[in-house]
Motif scaffolding. Structure first.
Motif, PDB file in Angstrom:
ATOM      1  N   ILE A 135     -24.779  37.433  81.899  1.00 25.33           N
ATOM      2  CA  ILE A 135     -25.703  36.633  81.101  1.00 25.33           C
ATOM      3  C   ILE A 135     -24.917  35.766  80.120  1.00 25.33           C
ATOM      4  CG2 ILE A 135     -27.737  38.128  81.262  1.00 25.33           C
ATOM      5  CD1 ILE A 135     -26.899  39.424  78.617  1.00 25.33           C
ATOM      6  N   THR A 182     -27.354  34.935  74.633  1.00 24.27           N
ATOM      7  CA  THR A 182     -28.659  35.471  75.018  1.00 24.27           C
ATOM      8  C   THR A 182     -29.310  36.180  73.821  1.00 24.27           C
ATOM      9  OG1 THR A 182     -27.994  35.756  77.330  1.00 24.27           O
ATOM     10  CG2 THR A 182     -29.859  37.070  76.564  1.00 24.27           C
ATOM     11  N   LYS A 183     -30.602  36.003  73.663  1.00 23.92           N
ATOM     12  CA  LYS A 183     -31.335  36.612  72.552  1.00 23.92           C
ATOM     13  C   LYS A 183     -31.195  38.137  72.580  1.00 23.92           C
ATOM     14  CE  LYS A 183     -35.968  36.957  70.503  1.00 23.92           C
ATOM     15  NZ  LYS A 183     -37.404  36.606  70.645  1.00 23.92           N
ATOM     16  N   VAL A 190     -32.417  43.304  75.237  1.00 20.35           N
ATOM     17  CA  VAL A 190     -31.964  42.073  75.892  1.00 20.35           C
ATOM     18  C   VAL A 190     -32.617  41.959  77.262  1.00 20.35           C
ATOM     19  CG1 VAL A 190     -29.982  40.884  76.902  1.00 20.35           C
ATOM     20  CG2 VAL A 190     -29.769  42.010  74.666  1.00 20.35           C
ATOM     21  N   GLU A 201     -20.056  33.368  79.177  1.00 22.49           N
ATOM     22  CA  GLU A 201     -20.896  34.477  79.630  1.00 22.49           C
ATOM     23  C   GLU A 201     -20.183  35.812  79.433  1.00 22.49           C
ATOM     24  OE1 GLU A 201     -23.039  34.262  83.237  1.00 22.49           O
ATOM     25  OE2 GLU A 201     -23.557  32.149  83.021  1.00 22.49           O
TER      26      GLU A 201
END
Length: 479
Positions: free
Chosen positions: A221, A225-226, A263, A200
């Motif tokens: 996150i 993460t996209k 994001v 993360e």
């Protein structure tokens, strides 16, 4: 559940689909096999394995009440001075294993999460604050032994305090939308050490003079993460050879820019947002600084011990210990080492319970140590260079010794009590420590680890209890 092994760590990274860019190319395939990352990932893997070493596992882990599995001791919230010393012993094991070369060994960010979770009452009842999410992350990280990087520095476009940063497109990462799913972030942050090869990324906006509320947030996150990507600087790994590149081949942590392209940060991941007071006060009033300094100073002591060992072995190898100027130089390292050790011990001796029942190390001696090391570390590197002199420049490689010119090198490059390969191996270590791209990055990293040294000195002066000493003089002058 509980503390993981090195194999677990690597397998978890390889399963992720994190977007990492290096030298204009998107990194593809298992990250643990990439030349720029495999050395340091293997080193981090060995740290996790150290937690499971039967000889020291009792000093590396602890058991949560009601849980069968043990977890990493760097997550322990100390309640006593003995707890605090146990934390330091665990940190010391990892620091010595890496010779203090890794500023982002997992215990640093574990310590950050622990300190944040220990101070969550500061956010309770505050607008747009979710202290329960910090506690949830802490518990999840602890039982899964997650790894973290963090980023909080804004891009250096204009460092003027009067720059308000107006722009049609976000440059510094900020909230551009709030919806029922969470916050949408766009922009960039610096400087994520190990960015891209942790589970993360923790994002926290550092306090500043002019604070846009849309930048006042904190969250964590997953690294894959996209819309999240990590843009790496040039790799300082010189090569795989531990003879040629004894440090960079193992400890090159990499630094990256973190770019947020719309994001989505789910609400359950948000610690706070749109709250300038929270962004400013929580970091200052929480136990973050005492515990972060405690971890860092422990590592820097191990690093100083390593530097002293390198310097002394160089002195022995070329037989120069009779010269007083050499003795004076090594004494500088000894003085720095013993000063740092004394300040760390003082911080533990003067530790006290905070308002939440957590045993905090005393901040003042840690602040002093934090002001000392950025000044003495560059000097330590200079001392290594001065001891080595011209011997730091003409350094053959491992392949040179394996070639037909090896016999020449054996004759002309031996030391007082070492063969030529052993002498060159030592001097290549000194070079990698102080003169290679890896070594010079280490110097800059230690200079600015906790920020601008001038601001650190100013902060120490402002917070030091000077009234007592002034009153002594006032009373003396009245007699």
């Amino acid at each position: 559940m509980g503390n993981i092994t090195g194999r677990d760590f690597i397998a978890r990274l390889n399963r992720m689909n994190t977007e990492i860019w290096l030298d204009g190319q998107k990194v593809k395939g298992p990250i643990s096999e990439h030349p720029a990352f495999k050395g340091v990932i293997q080193t981090i893997s060995s740290l996790y394995d150290l937690q499971n070493d039967p000889k020291i596992k009792g000093e590396m882990t602890f058991s949560i009440d009601g849980q069968k599995e043990s977890v990493g001791l760097s997550y322990l919230q100390p309640k006593t001075k003995q707890d605090l010393q146990s934390r330091r012993k665990m940190i010391d094991h990892w620091a010595r294993h890496t010779h203090g070369m890794m500023g982002r060994s997992p215990d640093y960010m574990n310590t950050v999460l622990m300190s944040y979770a220990a101070s969550t009452p500061l956010l309770k009842g505050k607008e747009n604050c979710f202290p329960e999410n910090i506690q949830s992350l802490y518990e999840r990280a602890m039982v899964n032994d997650l790894s973290f990087t963090h980023t909080f520095i804004t891009p250096q476009i204009n460092r003027s305090q009067l720059n308000l940063g107006f722009s049609t497109e976000p440059v510094s990462a900020k909230v551009i939308e709030r919806n029922n799913k969470g916050l949408v972030i766009k922009g960039a942050r610096l400087l994520a050490t190990q960015g891209g090869f942790t589970d993360e990324v923790l994002v926290y906006t550092a306090p500043k003079l002019f604070f846009d509320p849309d930048e006042a947030f904190a969250f964590s996150i997953p690294s894959d993460t996209k819309g999240l990507k990590f843009i790496c600087r040039e790799s300082f790994v010189g090569g795989d050879s531990s003879f040629n590149y004894p440090l960079s081949s193992k400890y090159e942590e990499m630094d990256s820019i973190v770019v947020f392209d719309h994001v989505l940060v789910p609400w359950e991941r948000v610690f706070f947002y749109n709250n300038v007071d929270a962004a400013t006060d929580f970091k200052l009033r929480s136990s973050f600084y005492p515990f972060a300094y405690h971890q860092v100073i422990t590592r820097q002591i191990a690093k100083t011990e390593f530097i002293l060992g390198v310097a002394q072995l160089m002195v022995d190898t070329i037989n120069i210990d009779e010269y007083q100027h050499i003795q004076e130089k090594l004494s500088e390292i000894v003085i720095g080492l013993e000063t740092m050790k004394a300040l760390l011990e003082n911080s533990e001796n003067d530790a006290g319970l905070d308002e939440f029942g957590v045993m905090r190390p005393s901040m003042l001696p840690l602040q002093v140590a934090g002001n000392v090391f950025p000044k003495v570390y560059p000097r330590f590197c200079e001392i290594i260079q001065l001891i080595g002199a011209s011997g730091m420049v003409a350094l053959p490689t491992e392949k040179d010794f394996e070639s037909s010119i090896g016999t020449d090198l054996e004759k002309y490059l031996r030391g007082e009590n070492k063969s030529a390969p052993d002498r060159v191996r030592l001097f290549r270590l000194a070079w990698d420590l102080t003169m290679s791209p890896f070594g010079t990055r280490q110097t800059q990293y230690e200079r600015y680890f906790f920020g601008d040294p001038v601001r650190l000195s100013s902060f120490l002066y402002q917070n030091y209890p000077k009234d007592y000493y002034r009153d002594i003089i006032e009373q003396f002058l009245k007699k």
